[in-house]
Design a protein around this motif. Structure first.
Motif, PDB file in Angstrom:
ATOM      1  N   LEU A 176       0.817  -1.202   0.000  1.00  6.59           N
ATOM      2  CA  LEU A 176       0.000   0.000   0.000  1.00  6.59           C
ATOM      3  C   LEU A 176       0.861   1.265   0.000  1.00  6.59           C
ATOM      4  O   LEU A 176       0.439   2.318  -0.499  1.00  6.59           O
ATOM      5  CB  LEU A 176      -0.926  -0.020   1.214  1.00  6.59           C
ATOM      6  N   GLY A 177       2.075   1.165   0.541  1.00  7.53           N
ATOM      7  CA  GLY A 177       2.968   2.309   0.567  1.00  7.53           C
ATOM      8  C   GLY A 177       3.343   2.823  -0.815  1.00  7.53           C
ATOM      9  O   GLY A 177       3.739   3.977  -0.976  1.00  7.53           O
ATOM     10  N   ALA A 178       3.201   1.955  -1.831  1.00 10.91           N
ATOM     11  CA  ALA A 178       3.531   2.372  -3.198  1.00 10.91           C
ATOM     12  C   ALA A 178       2.599   3.472  -3.685  1.00 10.91           C
ATOM     13  O   ALA A 178       2.939   4.218  -4.614  1.00 10.91           O
ATOM     14  CB  ALA A 178       3.462   1.175  -4.140  1.00 10.91           C
ATOM     15  N   ARG A 179       1.436   3.584  -3.087  1.00 12.27           N
ATOM     16  CA  ARG A 179       0.492   4.637  -3.479  1.00 12.27           C
ATOM     17  C   ARG A 179       1.152   6.008  -3.389  1.00 12.27           C
ATOM     18  O   ARG A 179       0.980   6.857  -4.280  1.00 12.27           O
ATOM     19  CB  ARG A 179      -0.749   4.567  -2.589  1.00 12.27           C
ATOM     20  N   GLU A 180       1.924   6.231  -2.321  1.00 14.44           N
ATOM     21  CA  GLU A 180       2.621   7.503  -2.151  1.00 14.44           C
ATOM     22  C   GLU A 180       4.043   7.446  -2.692  1.00 14.44           C
ATOM     23  O   GLU A 180       4.513   8.393  -3.320  1.00 14.44           O
ATOM     24  CB  GLU A 180       2.643   7.896  -0.665  1.00 14.44           C
ATOM     25  N   LEU A 181       4.720   6.327  -2.467  1.00 15.66           N
ATOM     26  CA  LEU A 181       6.142   6.247  -2.795  1.00 15.66           C
ATOM     27  C   LEU A 181       6.403   6.387  -4.289  1.00 15.66           C
ATOM     28  O   LEU A 181       7.385   7.011  -4.705  1.00 15.66           O
ATOM     29  CB  LEU A 181       6.722   4.931  -2.278  1.00 15.66           C
ATOM     30  N   VAL A 182       5.538   5.787  -5.117  1.00 20.95           N
ATOM     31  CA  VAL A 182       5.722   5.909  -6.567  1.00 20.95           C
ATOM     32  C   VAL A 182       4.508   6.560  -7.229  1.00 20.95           C
ATOM     33  O   VAL A 182       4.302   6.430  -8.434  1.00 20.95           O
ATOM     34  CB  VAL A 182       6.018   4.539  -7.223  1.00 20.95           C
ATOM     35  N   PRO A 185      -1.966   5.925  -7.736  1.00 15.20           N
ATOM     36  CA  PRO A 185      -3.301   5.967  -7.120  1.00 15.20           C
ATOM     37  C   PRO A 185      -4.129   4.719  -7.384  1.00 15.20           C
ATOM     38  O   PRO A 185      -5.196   4.547  -6.776  1.00 15.20           O
ATOM     39  CB  PRO A 185      -3.951   7.198  -7.772  1.00 15.20           C
ATOM     40  N   ALA A 186      -3.653   3.821  -8.263  1.00 15.21           N
ATOM     41  CA  ALA A 186      -4.375   2.575  -8.514  1.00 15.21           C
ATOM     42  C   ALA A 186      -4.307   1.633  -7.324  1.00 15.21           C
ATOM     43  O   ALA A 186      -5.110   0.709  -7.210  1.00 15.21           O
ATOM     44  CB  ALA A 186      -3.824   1.882  -9.760  1.00 15.21           C
ATOM     45  N   VAL A 187      -3.342   1.864  -6.419  1.00 10.86           N
ATOM     46  CA  VAL A 187      -3.243   1.049  -5.203  1.00 10.86           C
ATOM     47  C   VAL A 187      -4.211   1.603  -4.166  1.00 10.86           C
ATOM     48  O   VAL A 187      -4.140   2.782  -3.820  1.00 10.86           O
ATOM     49  CB  VAL A 187      -1.813   1.061  -4.628  1.00 10.86           C
ATOM     50  N   ARG A 188      -5.099   0.752  -3.692  1.00 13.69           N
ATOM     51  CA  ARG A 188      -6.119   1.210  -2.752  1.00 13.69           C
ATOM     52  C   ARG A 188      -6.209   0.243  -1.573  1.00 13.69           C
ATOM     53  O   ARG A 188      -6.003  -0.961  -1.742  1.00 13.69           O
ATOM     54  CB  ARG A 188      -7.480   1.276  -3.445  1.00 13.69           C
ATOM     55  N   PRO A 189      -6.517   0.763  -0.401  1.00 13.80           N
ATOM     56  CA  PRO A 189      -6.664  -0.138   0.749  1.00 13.80           C
ATOM     57  C   PRO A 189      -7.993  -0.872   0.716  1.00 13.80           C
ATOM     58  O   PRO A 189      -9.032  -0.310   0.358  1.00 13.80           O
ATOM     59  CB  PRO A 189      -6.609   0.823   1.942  1.00 13.80           C
ATOM     60  N   PRO A 274      -3.281  -4.358   0.091  1.00 15.30           N
ATOM     61  CA  PRO A 274      -2.880  -3.430  -0.983  1.00 15.30           C
ATOM     62  C   PRO A 274      -3.478  -3.843  -2.321  1.00 15.30           C
ATOM     63  O   PRO A 274      -2.860  -4.539  -3.124  1.00 15.30           O
ATOM     64  CB  PRO A 274      -1.353  -3.553  -0.987  1.00 15.30           C
ATOM     65  N   SER A 275      -4.700  -3.422  -2.561  1.00 20.59           N
ATOM     66  CA  SER A 275      -5.413  -3.835  -3.764  1.00 20.59           C
ATOM     67  C   SER A 275      -5.023  -2.973  -4.965  1.00 20.59           C
ATOM     68  O   SER A 275      -4.741  -1.782  -4.825  1.00 20.59           O
ATOM     69  CB  SER A 275      -6.923  -3.735  -3.526  1.00 20.59           C
ATOM     70  N   ARG A 276      -5.049  -3.598  -6.139  1.00 18.45           N
ATOM     71  CA  ARG A 276      -4.757  -2.901  -7.392  1.00 18.45           C
ATOM     72  C   ARG A 276      -5.478  -3.659  -8.503  1.00 18.45           C
ATOM     73  O   ARG A 276      -5.609  -4.876  -8.425  1.00 18.45           O
ATOM     74  CB  ARG A 276      -3.239  -2.882  -7.637  1.00 18.45           C
ATOM     75  N   PRO A 277      -5.944  -2.985  -9.557  1.00 19.74           N
ATOM     76  CA  PRO A 277      -6.636  -3.719 -10.627  1.00 19.74           C
ATOM     77  C   PRO A 277      -5.821  -4.877 -11.183  1.00 19.74           C
ATOM     78  O   PRO A 277      -6.376  -5.936 -11.490  1.00 19.74           O
ATOM     79  CB  PRO A 277      -6.887  -2.641 -11.682  1.00 19.74           C
ATOM     80  N   VAL A 278      -4.509  -4.688 -11.318  1.00 18.61           N
ATOM     81  CA  VAL A 278      -3.596  -5.779 -11.683  1.00 18.61           C
ATOM     82  C   VAL A 278      -2.333  -5.624 -10.851  1.00 18.61           C
ATOM     83  O   VAL A 278      -1.924  -4.511 -10.509  1.00 18.61           O
ATOM     84  CB  VAL A 278      -3.227  -5.790 -13.186  1.00 18.61           C
ATOM     85  N   ASN A 295       7.061  -4.859  -7.410  1.00 24.34           N
ATOM     86  CA  ASN A 295       6.392  -6.111  -7.071  1.00 24.34           C
ATOM     87  C   ASN A 295       5.394  -5.794  -5.954  1.00 24.34           C
ATOM     88  O   ASN A 295       5.651  -6.017  -4.778  1.00 24.34           O
ATOM     89  CB  ASN A 295       7.423  -7.158  -6.627  1.00 24.34           C
ATOM     90  N   TYR A 296       4.233  -5.265  -6.347  1.00 21.44           N
ATOM     91  CA  TYR A 296       3.238  -4.871  -5.346  1.00 21.44           C
ATOM     92  C   TYR A 296       1.843  -4.889  -5.972  1.00 21.44           C
ATOM     93  O   TYR A 296       1.680  -5.052  -7.182  1.00 21.44           O
ATOM     94  CB  TYR A 296       3.548  -3.488  -4.776  1.00 21.44           C
ATOM     95  N   GLY A 297       0.836  -4.731  -5.111  1.00 22.57           N
ATOM     96  CA  GLY A 297      -0.544  -4.681  -5.566  1.00 22.57           C
ATOM     97  C   GLY A 297      -1.230  -6.029  -5.590  1.00 22.57           C
ATOM     98  O   GLY A 297      -2.107  -6.275  -6.412  1.00 22.57           O
ATOM     99  N   HIS A 298      -0.885  -6.923  -4.650  1.00 21.70           N
ATOM    100  CA  HIS A 298      -1.394  -8.290  -4.649  1.00 21.70           C
ATOM    101  C   HIS A 298      -2.710  -8.449  -3.889  1.00 21.70           C
ATOM    102  O   HIS A 298      -3.244  -9.565  -3.822  1.00 21.70           O
ATOM    103  CB  HIS A 298      -0.340  -9.234  -4.050  1.00 21.70           C
TER     104      HIS A 298
END
Length: 319
Positions: A176-182, A185-189, A274-278, A295-298
């Motif tokens: 979920l930290g990738a939402r800010e770090l990179v 906004p596709a990463v959502r809690p 850390p949800s993401r469409p893909v 490697n995130y968004g699983h």
């Protein structure tokens, strides 16, 4: 004499995705450091119910391949459950049919069959799957990583440039930290709340989905407790357990296993998936020739796909 840094890697994040990726890289002979905002026991992974199943993760075909690779690892680790936290446990996946899963399931999961009315009142699949005690698994992963020569530093990373300045290869496993770090906004809690109770004798896991109510109910028996769940609250950030939600979780679980109603509550847990469409699993070549692998968004499937994704990430890092 200048040390050759070409094999140096920094993995940012120490949840199950970060630690598994770090293990694969370190055991391939790389010099690996993990930088993490909090120790593994403070990550979302430590709260996970952790039943192996390709759950709500895309792209589906790749996710199934990653999951099957991980399944092979977990089956081996289940030979040492006290050490690794992995056990093979039978249970029912409610609202699932064998013909909906495709040939991959029947071919890879011996004993997979339709559940009986005595096992589950609705349509379901009886399966023997890895059920993972995450505090034990995370501790084992960290110890395996350290034995392979890796190091872990607790430090907050606010800009990946900090890591890129110290290693030619950086792997972003920040969830979920990738939402800010990179700036993704596709990463959502997706908030998940659990209730931990004394186990009144439940031996098999159970997952039941009520499409009308929009709830998923599950019971996961661990060696020293029973994990009751859960919630899937999209875009909810609160880490504070809600007593009313907890009461409803216990009530729903007790409909399937009445003894749960009187079980002593041991604690409450909340995690943000850390949800993401893909899933984002890709390589970037940065200025100066450095490599950044994401490697995130699983979502809720991090444990399920961890080893498959880790091996792909390691290949991208030095491919």
């Amino acid at each position: 004499m200048t040390r050759d840094r070409s094999g140096d890697v920094i993995v940012v994040g120490s949840g199950v995705i970060g630690l598994t990726t770090a293990v694969v890289l370190a055991e391939s002979g790389r010099r690996v450091r993990v930088w993490t905002r909090e120790p593994a026991e403070g990550t979302t992974s430590a709260v996970a119910g952790a039943l192996w199943w390709p759950y709500s993760v895309e792209p589906l075909e790749l996710a199934r391949a990653w999951a099957l690779e991980s399944l092979s690892v977990y089956e081996e680790l289940a030979a040492r459950p006290d050490e690794t936290g992995v056990r093979m446990v039978e249970g029912v996946m409610g609202e699932s049919r064998l013909d909906e899963q495709g040939p991959w399931a029947a071919a890879r999961l011996p004993g997979l069959r339709a559940s009986t009315p005595e096992e589950y009142a609705g349509t379901g699949l009886w399966a023997r799957l890895p059920l993972i005690d995450m505090p034990v698994q995370l501790r084992w992963l960290r110890e395996r990583f350290l034995r392979a020569g890796g190091t872990v530093s607790v430090r907050a990373v606010t800009d990946l440039a900090e890591a890129e300045a110290e290693a030619p290869v950086v792997v972003n496993c920040t969830g979920l930290g990738a939402r800010e770090l990179v700036a993704d906004p596709a990463v959502r809690p997706v908030r998940g709340q659990l209730v931990i109770v004394e186990n009144p004798g439940v031996r098999n896991w159970l997952v039941s989905t009520d499409a009308v109510a929009g709830t998923t109910t599950y019971l996961f028996p661990q060696p020293d407790r029973l994990v009751l769940g859960g919630t899937t609250d999209v875009d909810e950030w609160s880490l504070t357990p809600d007593p009313a939600v907890a009461a409803r979780i216990v009530e729903r679980c007790a409909r399937f296993r009445p003894a749960v109603a009187g079980a002593r509550v041991l604690g409450h847990r909340v995690g943000l998936r850390p949800s993401r469409p893909v899933v984002r699993l890709e390589r970037e070549v940065r200025g100066g020739g450095g490599v950044l692998v994401h490697n995130y968004g699983h979502g809720g499937a991090g444990v399920t796909v961890a080893w498959g994704c880790a091996r792909v990430a390691a290949g991208l890092a030095f491919g």
